[in-house]
Structures are given as C-alpha cells and as structure tokens.
Design an enzyme around this catalytic site. Sequence first.
Site, PDB file in Angstrom:
ATOM      1  N   GLU A 194      -9.596 -10.647  -7.565  1.00 42.97           N
ATOM      2  CA  GLU A 194      -8.740  -9.460  -7.429  1.00 42.97           C
ATOM      3  C   GLU A 194      -7.638  -9.431  -8.497  1.00 42.97           C
ATOM      4  OE1 GLU A 194      -7.436  -9.636  -3.360  1.00 42.97           O
ATOM      5  OE2 GLU A 194      -9.468  -9.358  -2.573  1.00 42.97           O
TER       6      GLU A 194
ATOM      7  N   ARG B 160       2.807  -6.371   9.576  1.00 40.82           N
ATOM      8  CA  ARG B 160       2.047  -5.283  10.200  1.00 40.82           C
ATOM      9  C   ARG B 160       2.496  -5.056  11.647  1.00 40.82           C
ATOM     10  NH1 ARG B 160      -3.785  -7.328   7.769  1.00 40.82           N
ATOM     11  NH2 ARG B 160      -3.820  -6.048   5.875  1.00 40.82           N
TER      12      ARG B 160
ATOM     13  N   HIS C   7      -1.910  -5.562   1.632  1.00 41.96           N
ATOM     14  CA  HIS C   7      -3.162  -6.310   1.424  1.00 41.96           C
ATOM     15  C   HIS C   7      -2.824  -7.698   0.914  1.00 41.96           C
ATOM     16  CE1 HIS C   7      -7.094  -7.506  -0.176  1.00 41.96           C
ATOM     17  NE2 HIS C   7      -6.428  -7.933  -1.232  1.00 41.96           N
TER      18      HIS C   7
ATOM     19  N   PHE D 245     -15.782   3.680   7.079  1.00 38.24           N
ATOM     20  CA  PHE D 245     -14.367   4.030   6.885  1.00 38.24           C
ATOM     21  C   PHE D 245     -13.946   4.005   5.416  1.00 38.24           C
ATOM     22  CE2 PHE D 245     -14.518  -0.574   7.910  1.00 38.24           C
ATOM     23  CZ  PHE D 245     -13.857  -1.110   6.812  1.00 38.24           C
TER      24      PHE D 245
ATOM     25  N   ASN E   8      -2.000  -0.153   7.141  1.00 36.98           N
ATOM     26  CA  ASN E   8      -1.381  -1.409   7.575  1.00 36.98           C
ATOM     27  C   ASN E   8      -0.501  -2.043   6.504  1.00 36.98           C
ATOM     28  OD1 ASN E   8      -3.425  -2.159   5.899  1.00 36.98           O
ATOM     29  ND2 ASN E   8      -4.658  -3.182   7.475  1.00 36.98           N
TER      30      ASN E   8
ATOM     31  N   THR F 142      -5.215  -7.307  10.967  1.00 35.42           N
ATOM     32  CA  THR F 142      -5.566  -6.049  10.292  1.00 35.42           C
ATOM     33  C   THR F 142      -5.089  -4.829  11.075  1.00 35.42           C
ATOM     34  OG1 THR F 142      -7.539  -7.140   9.386  1.00 35.42           O
ATOM     35  CG2 THR F 142      -7.510  -4.729   9.358  1.00 35.42           C
TER      36      THR F 142
ATOM     37  N   LYS G 267       0.825  -1.207   0.000  1.00 43.92           N
ATOM     38  CA  LYS G 267       0.000   0.000   0.000  1.00 43.92           C
ATOM     39  C   LYS G 267       0.865   1.265   0.000  1.00 43.92           C
ATOM     40  CE  LYS G 267      -3.821  -2.367   2.419  1.00 43.92           C
ATOM     41  NZ  LYS G 267      -4.799  -2.266   3.537  1.00 43.92           N
TER      42      LYS G 267
ATOM     43  N   ARG H 179      -0.991 -14.443   4.473  1.00 43.94           N
ATOM     44  CA  ARG H 179      -1.780 -13.750   5.502  1.00 43.94           C
ATOM     45  C   ARG H 179      -1.171 -13.943   6.885  1.00 43.94           C
ATOM     46  NH1 ARG H 179      -6.568 -11.062   4.149  1.00 43.94           N
ATOM     47  NH2 ARG H 179      -7.469 -11.503   6.192  1.00 43.94           N
TER      48      ARG H 179
ATOM     49  N   TYR I 278     -12.458  -3.376  -3.307  1.00 41.87           N
ATOM     50  CA  TYR I 278     -13.027  -3.354  -1.951  1.00 41.87           C
ATOM     51  C   TYR I 278     -14.557  -3.372  -1.997  1.00 41.87           C
ATOM     52  CZ  TYR I 278      -8.559  -2.500   0.466  1.00 41.87           C
ATOM     53  OH  TYR I 278      -7.297  -2.617   1.008  1.00 41.87           O
TER      54      TYR I 278
HETATM   55  P1  IDP Z   1      -7.555  -7.158   5.778  1.00 40.59           P
HETATM   56  O1  IDP Z   1      -6.792  -6.114   4.975  1.00 40.59           O
HETATM   57  O2  IDP Z   1      -6.771  -7.611   6.995  1.00 40.59           O
HETATM   58  O3  IDP Z   1      -8.093  -8.299   4.955  1.00 40.59           O
HETATM   59  P2  IDP Z   1     -10.276  -6.062   5.792  1.00 40.59           P
HETATM   60  O4  IDP Z   1     -11.269  -6.277   6.882  1.00 40.59           O
HETATM   61  O5  IDP Z   1     -10.488  -6.773   4.497  1.00 40.59           O
HETATM   62  O6  IDP Z   1      -8.834  -6.386   6.390  1.00 40.59           O
HETATM   63  O7  IDP Z   1     -10.243  -4.496   5.531  1.00 40.59           O
HETATM   64  C1  IDP Z   1      -9.661  -3.946   4.363  1.00 40.59           C
HETATM   65  C2  IDP Z   1      -8.882  -2.696   4.731  1.00 40.59           C
HETATM   66  O8  IDP Z   1      -9.774  -1.648   5.145  1.00 40.59           O
HETATM   67  C3  IDP Z   1      -7.928  -2.892   5.907  1.00 40.59           C
HETATM   68  O9  IDP Z   1      -6.684  -3.453   5.519  1.00 40.59           O
HETATM   69  C4  IDP Z   1      -7.797  -1.480   6.435  1.00 40.59           C
HETATM   70  O10 IDP Z   1      -6.876  -0.702   5.653  1.00 40.59           O
HETATM   71  C5  IDP Z   1      -9.214  -0.934   6.243  1.00 40.59           C
HETATM   72  N1  IDP Z   1     -10.063  -1.183   7.427  1.00 40.59           N
HETATM   73  C6  IDP Z   1     -10.650  -2.355   7.783  1.00 40.59           C
HETATM   74  N2  IDP Z   1     -11.376  -2.235   8.904  1.00 40.59           N
HETATM   75  C7  IDP Z   1     -11.275  -0.939   9.282  1.00 40.59           C
HETATM   76  C8  IDP Z   1     -11.831  -0.184  10.388  1.00 40.59           C
HETATM   77  O11 IDP Z   1     -12.571  -0.678  11.240  1.00 40.59           O
HETATM   78  N3  IDP Z   1     -11.465   1.141  10.447  1.00 40.59           N
HETATM   79  C9  IDP Z   1     -10.665   1.722   9.520  1.00 40.59           C
HETATM   80  N4  IDP Z   1     -10.144   1.055   8.457  1.00 40.59           N
HETATM   81  C10 IDP Z   1     -10.427  -0.269   8.341  1.00 40.59           C
HETATM   82 MG    MG Z   2      -9.538  -8.223   3.387  1.00 41.07          MG
END
Ligand code: IDP
Ligand code: MG
Length: 144
Positions: free
Chosen positions: A134, A106, A123, A61, A120, A95, A13, A89, A53
Amino acid sequence: MTAAPERILVLLKPDAVERRLTGEILRRIEAKGYSLTALKLVVPTAEVLAAHYAEHVDKPFYPGVVEYMTRGPVVAVVVEGQRVVAGVRSLMGATDPTTAAPGTIRGDFGRDWGTDAIQNLVHGSDSPESAAREIAIWFPELGA
Ligand code: IDP
Ligand code: MG
C-alpha cells in the site's frame, strides 16, 4: 538488539477530513508513541483505489467504497514503530463503527450513516506485507 521498526499505511478517510477529526486521529497515533514519516492530502483516483482495495473490488459494497473514498480528500500517512500494525489497528477498533469498542477511533467517532459502504474514518494496513504494498501505491516517490 532491537527489532527493526515496522511501517503501516494509514488513511484518514473523507469523513475524517470533513468532520475535522484528522488532528485528533493523528494525535492519538502520536500520543501512543509512533512516528509519522510521510504525509499527504490527496483526492484518490479510481485507479489508486482499485489497486489499494484489490481484495474488495469484486464485493457488492465496492461501488459504495469508491463513492465514499473519492468524494473528497484523504490524508495518507506512513507511520513507523515496533509492532505498529497491531498497535494502530488496536487504536482504530473494529471495522463496524456501531459496535467498535469505546476508546477506539471508530468506536468514539464513528456510527452507521445508512450508506452502502461502511464509513469508519480510518484505514490501516492489516500486515507489514500489506503495508509495503500500500505504501508503494500511495507514496511511489518513496521508492520503497
Ligand atoms: P478494515 O478497514 O477494518 O481493514 P476491510 O474488511 O479491509 O476492513 O474493509 C475495507 C473497507 O471497506 C472498510 O473499512 C469499510 O469502509 C468497507 N467495508 C468492509 N466491509 C463492508 C461491508 O460489509 N459493507 C460495507 N462496507 C464495507
Ligand atoms: Mg482492511
């Protein structure tokens, strides 16, 4: 018989690019033993992000995610290997970088910066089916 290799779409990212961590993150993935099979540096459009997404576009968010993910280039990578989704992963960690385990990408390099979207660094697709979807979004030229 060996199982067919699996693929995952990895995004380094904008914070990973800005902080010069792309080499370190790719090093960890390669050192684990996985293969990079496609790679590009690209500034994502809002359209690509909305497709990528799709499960998050209605979340509160999401506007913060667009701001974060379009502020500079990302490195998009296809990584291959048996059980690579679970393996990458696991390397990435949870996350939330504040509590992601030390030793993970992370956990070692991420923190809370007080922004709407969690920054973070990386992805990784959450299943082989998500990876196929994707990869078609980020690498349409692969035709797979
Ligand atoms: P992942 O990247 O660990 O798979 P996901 O739940 O798929 O997590 O979320 C996608 C991305 O959206 C996260 O990597 C993060 O950048 C953002 N994100 C996810 N949940 C939140 C939240 O509760 N607050 C703010 N940003 C979030
Ligand atoms: Mg995800």
